[in-house]
Design an enzyme around this catalytic site. Structure first.
Site, PDB file in Angstrom:
ATOM      1  N   GLY A 167       9.851  -0.634   3.103  1.00 26.90           N
ATOM      2  CA  GLY A 167      11.147   0.221   2.570  1.00 26.90           C
ATOM      3  C   GLY A 167      10.714   0.685   1.279  1.00 26.90           C
ATOM      4  N   ASP A 168      10.371   0.134   0.276  1.00 25.08           N
ATOM      5  CA  ASP A 168      10.019   0.686  -1.077  1.00 25.08           C
ATOM      6  C   ASP A 168       8.955   1.512  -0.831  1.00 25.08           C
ATOM      7  OD1 ASP A 168      11.502  -1.087  -3.198  1.00 25.08           O
ATOM      8  OD2 ASP A 168      10.534  -2.775  -2.173  1.00 25.08           O
ATOM      9  N   ILE A 169       7.854   1.188  -0.268  1.00 24.55           N
ATOM     10  CA  ILE A 169       6.733   2.104  -0.265  1.00 24.55           C
ATOM     11  C   ILE A 169       7.006   3.521   0.334  1.00 24.55           C
ATOM     12  CG2 ILE A 169       4.468   2.472   0.521  1.00 24.55           C
ATOM     13  CD1 ILE A 169       4.268  -0.732   0.131  1.00 24.55           C
ATOM     14  N   GLY A 172       8.923   5.414  -2.219  1.00 32.20           N
ATOM     15  CA  GLY A 172       8.212   5.952  -3.207  1.00 32.20           C
ATOM     16  C   GLY A 172       7.373   7.243  -2.709  1.00 32.20           C
TER      17      GLY A 172
END
Lengths: 396, 396
Positions: A167-169, A172
């Site tokens: 989710g974060d990656i 980003g």
């Protein structure tokens, strides 16, 4: 040859993962990253294990090659200083909860008055708009909400998260794409833009056939363990010692596979004639496959099938990557010399560009405020006296 | 306001997923995509289910808003035509097995002679270099080889793949980033570059803390089901009717959680005092959590905890996304009007840029060769007679 983003400067308010992953990609391609950190404690992820000689290997892996300026954003003087710096940079990146930058007086509307060419990128859990906008978000929350957990796991088993913070990656990465598109546009329009990326939006975008399956059939996609929803045999099978993934992507590969394993009898069976047949009878197929693959080790199958053009692979644990010849040839594990720690192996740059021998910055990750003086002198022409003053007031 | 990539033209040789996902992102931001397809059969993914009125909903979801030119690349005349088109475009994108474009006589070295400003992006399983370069690759092969499957799944359970083709998708995203960085660079240098992205490289890049954990501790990371490796409570727990994910990312949230659930007794226990304590005693913690969460339904927990600032979420199945208010507010499911099919819901654009009301092309996905004439006339000034000739020879 120059690095592609060598002329680009980023004022980086990001912390933890989504934002820092974005500015890491930009750093890898040559951009100068001016990372703003809270004096004293810095980026939260400096406290995330694992540690090597007291430094977070996790922090190093995502922040190598960036410069750090310590700045107490609660001080009005620091905000003035930020506004001066904004005139000098191309990009502001941040991943606070929506509203935080505005509260600090440095939201997009404010900053674009100071620098109309500025690109302002924000990465958050749910985006700058919508009813969940202000909710706190963590990767796992977004994985759960965004549907990917509902299609990952064993058939009929408990839900599992993707083993990495996808989710974060992906947020980003989408943030990086938005920033670069805005830069390309700016060369034509002369103006900056705001880039608003949400982790949840990114999850929808990577759901792939799950969305079209539901749209077309009304069927709610479920976890399938390690098999493909619509191709067979295309699955991880048990071998004598562990597992092997075999991917017969079409009928020709299936025929070849049966011949290579001397199982022409399977070719003759009506249940396995075409790919739709094999998918329909995937359980029965698995019984035969398990019988076949149980006869040799994973290494033996890997060598034999690969040599003969059947796509297959062992399921590598992370340690195996450190000795894999392809990973080495592609320089996908590189060493950073981190002061006070020594060599740390981190993931390399997956974007290989012609004309660049070594695309990744070998520079260490910064200590908190390591470059405060350098940045204030280089960009704002501050004197030693002015810097001493800021230090005395605990602003930097 | 203009779309950021409105001036960019892409000659798109890609098929199936990684490459088409890349050019889909570029299309969403305004680039013109000229998709080259085999006459008659077209992109392989036109045959991938699910189908709606005989058309692949899967194909539509990734190829909406692109133009299609049918071209038999085995004909020398088609290759000449490609070389003419290369003079007119900014980008060539392809995801054949390495060596294919060279064999066709249109590898990067050849094409940059024709157009030195050309950006040539290639996405493949293992990249253009290294010992595995020529191996066939599918998403699941790369997921197995790249380590992500070894950290995804139930604790002690069988290996599972990530439920979406994350190997293809991240390669498409890294390809997009490489292309855009090369465009930014070209505005300075005046020259194009080759972008070489491998699915396997992408897997290393998204492994996140798994690599630093192994580097720092020598510990081989394993699947952890639906829990965080180093924060607790941060996991999916069983409720009265299904599951809820609760993420107490720090001690303050833990304290708040205990008070909200009237379990101050847990706060007093030494085993759960700090986050490291809770991670160490995560099994015992889970027993208490299961007891607590079993008392209400997921919807009840979701409402109560969210209202009180504890990050939490249900584990949504894909159908739930179609009625989620945040997904709707962010326009993350949009409708394409596909001729012969009607409305198809597909994922929206996760890169929200200021000044754009609606960033996603609502145009349908093309039929094979739908725009052959248009493209040949617009870019190469072909006459009706010349086009009729090419058709007679089965080249377009």
């Amino acid at each position: 040859m120059r690095k592609p983003l060598e002329h680009i400067k980023v004022l980086d308010f990001t912390r933890v993962l989504a934002g820092p992953y974005c500015t890491m990609i930009l750093a890898n391609m040559g951009a100068e990253i001016i990372k703003i950190e809270r004096p004293g404690s810095g980026d939260d992820s400096r406290d995330f294990g694992p540690f090597m000689n007291g430094q977070s290997a996790y922090f190093v892996s995502i922040n190598r090659g960036k410069k750090s300026i310590a700045l107490d954003l609660k001080s009005p003087k620091a905000i003035e200083l930020v506004k001066e710096l904004v005139k000098e940079v191309d990009i502001v990146a941040e991943n606070f909860r929506p509203g935080t930058m505005e509260k600090l007086g440095i939201g997009y509307e404010e900053l674009k008055k100071i620098n109309p060419k500025l690109i302002f990128a924000t990465m958050s859990g749910f985006g700058q708009t919508g009813p969940y906008s202000k909710r706190p978000a963590y990767d796992m929350i977004v994985q759960g909400m965004g549907g990917i957990m509902s299609i990952t796991g064993e058939e009929g088993g408990d839900p599992v998260r993707v083993g990495t913070s996808i989710g974060d990656i992906t947020a980003g990465m989408f943030g990086t794409i938005g920033i670069l598109a805005a830069l390309v546009d700016r060369d034509i329009s002369g103006e900056g833009r705001m880039v608003d990326v949400a982790m949840l939006d990114g999850q929808l975008s990577i759901l792939e056939n799950a969305i079209s399956r539901y749209t077309a059939t009304g069927e709610v996609p479920k976890p399938l363990g390690a098999r493909h929803p619509s191709i067979a045999p295309f699955e991880a099978y048990k071998t004598k010692d562990s597992y092997v993934i075999v991917a017969c992507g079409n009928d020709a590969l299936w025929e070849k596979f049966c011949k290579l394993t001397s199982r022409e009898d399977l070719l003759a069976m009506d249940e396995f004639k075409t790919n739709p047949d094999r998918v329909k009878n995937v359980r029965k197929l698995k019984e035969y496959m398990t019988e076949i693959f149980g006869q040799k080790t994973t290494a033996e199958w890997d060598e034999y099938l690969n040599k003969n053009g059947i796509p297959c692979s062992a399921i590598n644990t992370v340690d195996k990557l450190f000795t894999d010849p392809q990973v080495a040839a592609r320089k996908m594990l590189v060493e950073v010399e981190q002061p006070g720690v020594g060599k740390i192996k981190i993931a390399g740059n997956p974007i290989k560009l012609s004309g660049l021998e070594e695309e990744i910055p070998k520079d260490a990750a910064p200590q908190i405020g390591e470059h405060s003086e350098l940045i204030l002198k280089k960009y704002l022409g501050y004197t030693d006296e002015q810097i001493a003053e800021l230090k005395k007031e605990n602003i930097i």
